[in-house]
Every structure is written in structure tokens, then in C-alpha cells.
Scaffold this motif. Sequence first.
Motif, PDB file in Angstrom:
ATOM      1  N   LYS A 117      -3.396  63.247  11.350  1.00 43.06           N
ATOM      2  CA  LYS A 117      -4.292  62.391  10.569  1.00 43.06           C
ATOM      3  C   LYS A 117      -5.489  63.176  10.051  1.00 43.06           C
ATOM      4  CE  LYS A 117      -3.097  58.184  13.147  1.00 43.06           C
ATOM      5  NZ  LYS A 117      -3.631  57.044  13.949  1.00 43.06           N
TER       6      LYS A 117
ATOM      7  N   ASN B 241      -7.974  61.484   7.598  1.00 40.30           N
ATOM      8  CA  ASN B 241      -8.864  60.432   8.094  1.00 40.30           C
ATOM      9  C   ASN B 241     -10.009  60.973   8.947  1.00 40.30           C
ATOM     10  OD1 ASN B 241      -7.195  58.478   6.908  1.00 40.30           O
ATOM     11  ND2 ASN B 241      -5.852  58.420   8.704  1.00 40.30           N
TER      12      ASN B 241
ATOM     13  N   LYS C 225     -13.473  62.299  10.044  1.00 39.97           N
ATOM     14  CA  LYS C 225     -14.803  62.052   9.514  1.00 39.97           C
ATOM     15  C   LYS C 225     -15.823  62.961  10.187  1.00 39.97           C
ATOM     16  CE  LYS C 225     -13.965  57.159   8.446  1.00 39.97           C
ATOM     17  NZ  LYS C 225     -14.402  55.760   8.695  1.00 39.97           N
TER      18      LYS C 225
END
Length: 442
Positions: A186, A189, A191
Amino acid sequence: EKLESNFHFAPINYIQSFFFSLGTLNAMPGQKSLLVLVARSSFIAIALQLFLPYLLPNGPPVHIPLNNRPRPTIDRSNVSLRLASGKVTKIYERLHEGQTPLLIGPETVVLDNRGVIHSMTEDSKLVTLTELQPSESNPQIMTAKVTEVANLGPGRALGGKFDKNGCLYFADVLMGLARICIKKSKQQNAKVELIASSVQLEDGSWSDIVYADDVDIGPKTGHVYFSDASDIRVDRDIRSGKWDIMYASKIEAMRGKMSGRILRFKPETGQVDILATGAAFANGVAVDKDETFILYTSTYEGAVMKYSLSGEKKGQAEKLLIQFPGFLDGADCSFEREACYVAIPSTISPLAGLVFSMPDFIGKPIRSLLMIIPRWMTPKAEPYGGVAEIYPGSATSPASLKRIFQDPDGRDVNIITGVTEFRGKLYLGSLHENCIAIYNLD
């Protein structure tokens, strides 16, 4: 210092002399030209005093004690960091036609728990270097597939370190201490989390983290130790549009305020505290395998400092080693060897050496001028590349400088800003190069 104390730069003194000169022009016609000169000089002095905060927004130069002024010497016969030594490998990005390069200014090399090579670039991108291939002409020159893993934000990421969970803590000169946790499946995604942009002082007020620089993580506690190099903010070079971290560093060198400090973030509480202050541009940070001390570099002293986390000297900072062949930058400690490593990006230029050797009443005005001139006119780093291997000392034996690996004129390896030891190899990064280098210690 005694001579310097006789000079007082209070504006009222200039104003008084200016009006006294004007009032006596007619009374003393024989000395009219001299008085006009005095009046003009006084006016110029007043103007300089009024505009000084604009010319020197970070404050004027301060006194630098003689024992804090670097006086490096170089053994130019030592060329152990050149390709000819047989121990150095350089890795460039493998580019295809029309491909935009990613590996630009990799300040520090960071390896994750699997040994995958990462770096943070000039554009604040986290990239990996994989699929290494030797060149046909020279096996010591290799190319790698460079892949962008994440965009770390609008600032400039410098030093970093992965924790045991695979999260990267990194120092960003605009944000402060930040973190990104990337899961293999991932990546899109992931952050960036801002961990700390300020720290609370003893009086309850808050102090901004202005120039986060390097990071290391304690192997026992998981505490994150990082440097706040200076209280001078990084700005953009209007010609290139890039964050000019070197210019802020040069201003700090000339100012001599020693505003650098070492901070600690405790993930279990979310608190940040100040461990050490008073560094002349606090730079590299390295923790030993038992987490009993932190080594950090005071760049413009040319000194390695030691902050004790335990033992009789707990909470104390001391100057550990000096007399390196140049200014100091990134640092790292090996958990397998009884050694730590310090990057030496540049020797001291003849101009800087001359300025640092002058008494304050001469040196301060010259340092002021160097702080005022346009950034493109400021002295450039001397071509050089070096790494110092040091023994950090113990309860029974003192610290010592073990070896210097260097390319004395930066022919093959130049301006090393970051050093990372991993499994018997030193991974070397540079703000000024578009490649990384590896030195085999065995």
C-alpha cells in the motif's frame, strides 16, 4: 577583546557627532573639509546602524573562542577513498531515453531492515536503488534502478532512519521531525506525519525546530534522537527555485552563534525534549548499540561531541575529538564494530581559514560582509571527500581517531554529507552529487 570593548555602536553617539559637526562648520572654516568628512562618515554610520537589522536579519557575528575555530590539516598522500583503492564503488541511476532523473542530491543513504538502499533527494522524494549492474568499462561503477517510493512533502528531507517497525523517521528543514510508514502493498496510501515542529522550553514557552538535520534511533528504547542545526531558517534560491540549505549553513558559520541543539522524541509519550545545546551547527547524530551515549557533530568547530545517556556523566555533553581534516557532517555508529563514522564534506577554504584566524575587531566586520553579499558570491566548498573512523571511548580507555578515508581533491568521491554503516560497508551520500558511493571496510 579589550580593544573591541572601546567601540560602541549606539546610534545616539553618531547622531551627536553628526550634529556637532554640522554646527561647527561655520565656526571653524579652516577645518571645513575635515568636518564635512566627519559629518558624512557619521551619516553613513547612522544609516548602517538603522539598516543593520535588514542587512543582517539573523543577527551580527559574535565572538568565536579561539579553541572553537577549526584548524584542519590534510595528509594529501592519503587517497584511500579513490576508485584506485579497489574498495570504492559508485552507483549512478540507470536512465533510459527521455526518463527524468530521480537520484539528485542524495544527502544521506538509509537502509531498511531488509538492507534495501533508500535515499531522500533534492526534490524531497524517497527513492530506492535496486537491481544493481556493473558497467562494462569499470566494475566499480554501477548503475541501479531508481524508484520513487513516496513524496515526502514540500520541504527538503535530509537525514533519516528506519525503526524496527519499518517506519522512516526523517529530518525536514521546513517541517521538523517527520515520519512515514510504508506498507509494501500500500505504498500509494502512505502518509507523511509531522511528529514535531517545536519543543517546549523550561519556562513553558515553545521554540520552533528551525533546521532539523539528522536522525538516529535508540536500539533499546526506540527513542528518536535528532539535530536542530541552527536557528537560521532555510529559504529558496530565487535563481534555482530550490531550498538553499547550504546558504543558511554558511551564514551560521560566519555568525558563529552556536545555536545548534540535540533533541529527543519519545514515541511512547509523544514528548520532545532538549538534550544538548551550544553546537556550532549541530549536524550528524549517532547512537551506540547499548544506547549509553549519542555522538553528534558540531560542524564549524570541527568537533565530535558526546552526550551521555547513562552512567556517571548522564545528561552531560563533552567535546570528544577535534583536529579533523575539515568540517564535519553526518554520523553513524556500527553495532558490530567498536567504531563510529563521521562524514567530512569539505576542508576549510583559505579565505575561511584566514577569517577564522583574525581577532574579532578585524574578523567580525569581514564576517559581516560575507553575511551580506549575494549568495552566489559566497565561498564555495573546497573539493574534498572524507570519512573519519573513530573509537568513541569507554570507561577505561579514551576516545581516539582511528583512520581517515579520503579523496583529498574530490576526484572520485566529493563532498560527503552522509555516512551509514551497514554490514561492513559505508554508504556515502552527497548533497552535491547525483550518485552514492560505497566503501568496503573489510
